[in-house]
Design a protein around this motif. Structure first.
Motif, PDB file in Angstrom:
ATOM      1  N   GLY A   9     -11.346  17.670   0.516  1.00  0.00           N
ATOM      2  CA  GLY A   9     -10.289  16.881   0.877  1.00  0.00           C
ATOM      3  C   GLY A   9      -9.582  15.998  -0.211  1.00  0.00           C
ATOM      4  O   GLY A   9      -8.641  15.360  -0.228  1.00  0.00           O
ATOM      5  N   GLU A  10     -10.356  15.640  -1.211  1.00  0.00           N
ATOM      6  CA  GLU A  10     -10.047  14.521  -2.207  1.00  0.00           C
ATOM      7  C   GLU A  10      -9.209  15.208  -3.393  1.00  0.00           C
ATOM      8  O   GLU A  10      -9.771  16.268  -3.939  1.00  0.00           O
ATOM      9  CB  GLU A  10     -11.241  14.064  -2.890  1.00  0.00           C
ATOM     10  CG  GLU A  10     -10.984  12.916  -3.863  1.00  0.00           C
ATOM     11  CD  GLU A  10     -12.321  12.144  -4.382  1.00  0.00           C
ATOM     12  OE1 GLU A  10     -12.535  12.224  -5.436  1.00  0.00           O
ATOM     13  OE2 GLU A  10     -13.052  11.512  -3.330  1.00  0.00           O
ATOM     14  N   ALA A  65      -9.538  13.131   3.710  1.00  0.00           N
ATOM     15  CA  ALA A  65      -8.575  12.120   3.260  1.00  0.00           C
ATOM     16  C   ALA A  65      -8.137  12.491   1.980  1.00  0.00           C
ATOM     17  O   ALA A  65      -8.846  12.763   1.029  1.00  0.00           O
ATOM     18  CB  ALA A  65      -9.146  10.580   3.406  1.00  0.00           C
ATOM     19  N   VAL A  66      -6.822  12.576   1.705  1.00  0.00           N
ATOM     20  CA  VAL A  66      -6.293  12.985   0.530  1.00  0.00           C
ATOM     21  C   VAL A  66      -6.681  11.948  -0.638  1.00  0.00           C
ATOM     22  O   VAL A  66      -6.861  12.281  -1.788  1.00  0.00           O
ATOM     23  CB  VAL A  66      -4.804  13.193   0.649  1.00  0.00           C
ATOM     24  CG1 VAL A  66      -4.499  13.606  -0.948  1.00  0.00           C
ATOM     25  CG2 VAL A  66      -4.833  14.658   1.652  1.00  0.00           C
ATOM     26  N   ALA A  67      -6.526  10.728  -0.329  1.00  0.00           N
ATOM     27  CA  ALA A  67      -6.755   9.631  -1.276  1.00  0.00           C
ATOM     28  C   ALA A  67      -6.518   8.282  -0.598  1.00  0.00           C
ATOM     29  O   ALA A  67      -6.531   7.987   0.769  1.00  0.00           O
ATOM     30  CB  ALA A  67      -5.702   9.635  -2.467  1.00  0.00           C
ATOM     31  N   ASP A  68      -7.245   7.127  -0.981  1.00  0.00           N
ATOM     32  CA  ASP A  68      -7.023   6.055  -0.532  1.00  0.00           C
ATOM     33  C   ASP A  68      -6.037   5.224  -1.306  1.00  0.00           C
ATOM     34  O   ASP A  68      -5.758   5.561  -2.761  1.00  0.00           O
ATOM     35  CB  ASP A  68      -8.416   5.136  -0.652  1.00  0.00           C
ATOM     36  CG  ASP A  68      -9.428   5.527   0.307  1.00  0.00           C
ATOM     37  OD1 ASP A  68      -9.095   6.040   1.526  1.00  0.00           O
ATOM     38  OD2 ASP A  68     -10.718   5.701   0.021  1.00  0.00           O
ATOM     39  N   LEU A  69      -5.412   4.077  -0.701  1.00  0.00           N
ATOM     40  CA  LEU A  69      -4.229   3.404  -1.326  1.00  0.00           C
ATOM     41  C   LEU A  69      -4.900   2.302  -1.895  1.00  0.00           C
ATOM     42  O   LEU A  69      -5.945   1.414  -1.319  1.00  0.00           O
ATOM     43  CB  LEU A  69      -3.321   2.954  -0.330  1.00  0.00           C
ATOM     44  CG  LEU A  69      -2.603   4.390   0.326  1.00  0.00           C
ATOM     45  CD1 LEU A  69      -1.790   3.400   1.401  1.00  0.00           C
ATOM     46  CD2 LEU A  69      -1.636   4.939  -0.883  1.00  0.00           C
ATOM     47  N   THR A  70      -4.604   2.015  -3.284  1.00  0.00           N
ATOM     48  CA  THR A  70      -4.883   0.586  -3.850  1.00  0.00           C
ATOM     49  C   THR A  70      -3.424  -0.388  -4.358  1.00  0.00           C
ATOM     50  O   THR A  70      -2.654   0.474  -4.224  1.00  0.00           O
ATOM     51  CB  THR A  70      -5.707   0.718  -5.241  1.00  0.00           C
ATOM     52  OG1 THR A  70      -4.627   1.597  -6.270  1.00  0.00           O
ATOM     53  CG2 THR A  70      -6.790   1.783  -4.841  1.00  0.00           C
ATOM     54  N   PRO A  71      -3.725  -1.417  -4.817  1.00  0.00           N
ATOM     55  CA  PRO A  71      -2.495  -2.107  -5.199  1.00  0.00           C
ATOM     56  C   PRO A  71      -1.685  -1.410  -6.311  1.00  0.00           C
ATOM     57  O   PRO A  71      -0.504  -1.719  -6.208  1.00  0.00           O
ATOM     58  CB  PRO A  71      -3.048  -3.564  -5.644  1.00  0.00           C
ATOM     59  CG  PRO A  71      -4.172  -3.550  -4.989  1.00  0.00           C
ATOM     60  CD  PRO A  71      -4.844  -2.426  -4.706  1.00  0.00           C
TER      61      PRO A  71
END
Length: 398
Positions: A9-10, A65-71
């Motif tokens: 999923g990444e 989860a496709v991706a995590d959010l960062t600043p």
């Protein structure tokens, strides 16, 4: 050497290329739940929109989860994850998801898709929304603010932000309240126009269907989707107190097409409404053309399928366009001549005679303020009984 395992999923690195047409193509790889690698490719007008499409497609192919959010993630990336969250929710209607997707595509990404989360402070957020308000419309600005509030809330849950800057933007101008309702005389004149509705060429317009729909909305204050969803088993016109059970509505999406939803707009709005004689007559006419089974719709196409809301709205627009001059001479605001006008007329009539509580119940609202602010047209003249009350309790002491 064994290749390191890549989480399913990444999404891998996204690359962009400019096509001869001027559009942008985004490419990436994803590992499916089966372990197989899969290539993704989407084309759009901008990098931000192409990325959002890639992420959306990835969410359909994997449960990860496709991706995590960062600043440093962009609003486009945050929107993509937010839409994935909405699609996986068990409480969001498919029609609502399509509306969200359209807002992201047409409003949010053009306005701020390339802005990073760390750049989205209250001042910048406010300027972006105000620019959309100035260059597009109040409606677009409100859609932008609503989606940004939820998208940035997702960023907080991912740890990419600590506060939601949308909470500190300026208030947008309020929606202008619809102020039209119809008088008995105007309704009589509209009925006369329907009886004479013809066109120089082609078949006679379906005035009977339009008249029956109007009489049902007037007699129940039902939404147009609720009226079109009525079935034989929902009506009781042979008892001493004829009534209609409003327990469903019609929805239409690109994915599922036209479907009957087993509740009105909200499940708590299921209600049985006693109906007046003119609505009973309209239902009888509809039953004559409906199938014999209990689940047969009252409003159907020639093939027997449910008659869609968009078809009924098209019918009422045709009537309005063919009678613009006559409707204006009656004092009717033709911009507000929509199915909602008849729902509002019913609610306004009930409120003036019996109060806001009964009107709110008829509409299926949980909150009387919704009825007061959005549906009931306030009468210009205040009830003259106020003068007698003031004379009784104040005037005698002056």
């Amino acid at each position: 050497m064994v290749r390191p395992h890549k989480p399913t999923g990444e999404l891998g690195a996204v690359t962009y290329s400019r096509l001869a047409s001027g559009r942008v193509q985004a490419r990436a790889r994803i590992t499916l739940d089966s372990g197989e690698p899969h290539r993704l490719s989407k084309t759009a007008d901008t990098e931000a929109l192409a990325l959002a499409l890639v992420c959306a497609e990835a969410s359909k192919l994997s449960t990860g989860a496709v991706a995590d959010l960062t600043p440093s993630s962009t609003i486009a990336e945050a929107c993509a994850l937010w839409l994935i969250e909405k699609r996986r929710s068990q409480t969001v209607e498919a029609s609502s998801i399509e509306t969200y997707e359209a807002t992201v595509r047409t409003v949010v990404l053009p306005a701020c898709g390339a802005v990073t989360l760390q750049e989205m402070n209250a001042g910048r957020c406010d300027r972006i929304i105000q620019r959309v308000l100035d260059t597009r419309s109040p409606s677009a600005a409100k859609k932008l603010r609503g989606v940004l509030r939820q998208v940035l809330g997702l960023a907080i849950r991912h740890g990419a932000l600590t506060t939601n800057p949308v909470q500190h933007v300026q208030r947008l101008p309020g929606t202008v309240k619809r102020e039209s309702s119809l008088t008995t005389e105007q309704l009589i004149q509209i009925r006369g126009l329907l009886a004479r509705w013809t066109r120089p060429r082609g078949p006679r317009p379906d005035a009977n269907r339009l008249e029956d729909g109007i009489d049902i909305m007037l007699g129940t204050s039902a939404r147009i989707g609720e009226a079109m969803a009525l079935r034989r088993c929902d009506v009781d016109i042979d008892s001493d107190a004829p009534s209609i059970l409003i327990a469903s509505t019609l929805t239409q999406t690109k994915t599922d097409g036209l479907k009957r939803k087993n509740s009105p707009k909200q499940p708590r709005q299921i209600r049985r409404v006693s109906i007046p004689g003119f609505t009973v007559a309209a239902i009888r006419r509809r039953l004559d053309g409906a199938g014999p089974e209990g689940t047969a719709f009252l409003f159907v196409t020639k093939s027997g399928a449910a008659y869609s809301v968009s078809n009924f709205e098209r019918l009422i627009r045709s009537f309005r366009e063919d009678h613009l001059d006559e409707l204006q001479k009656m004092g009717i605001d033709t911009e507000e001549f929509t199915p909602h006008l008849f729902r509002r007329t019913a609610a306004t009539t009930i409120e003036r005679e019996y109060g806001i509580s009964l009107a709110s119940r008829l509409l299926g609202h949980a909150n009387e303020n919704i009825t007061r602010n959005s549906y009931v047209v306030s009468a210009e003249a205040v009830d003259p009984r106020t003068a007698g009350i003031l004379d009784e309790f104040v005037g005698k002491r002056l």
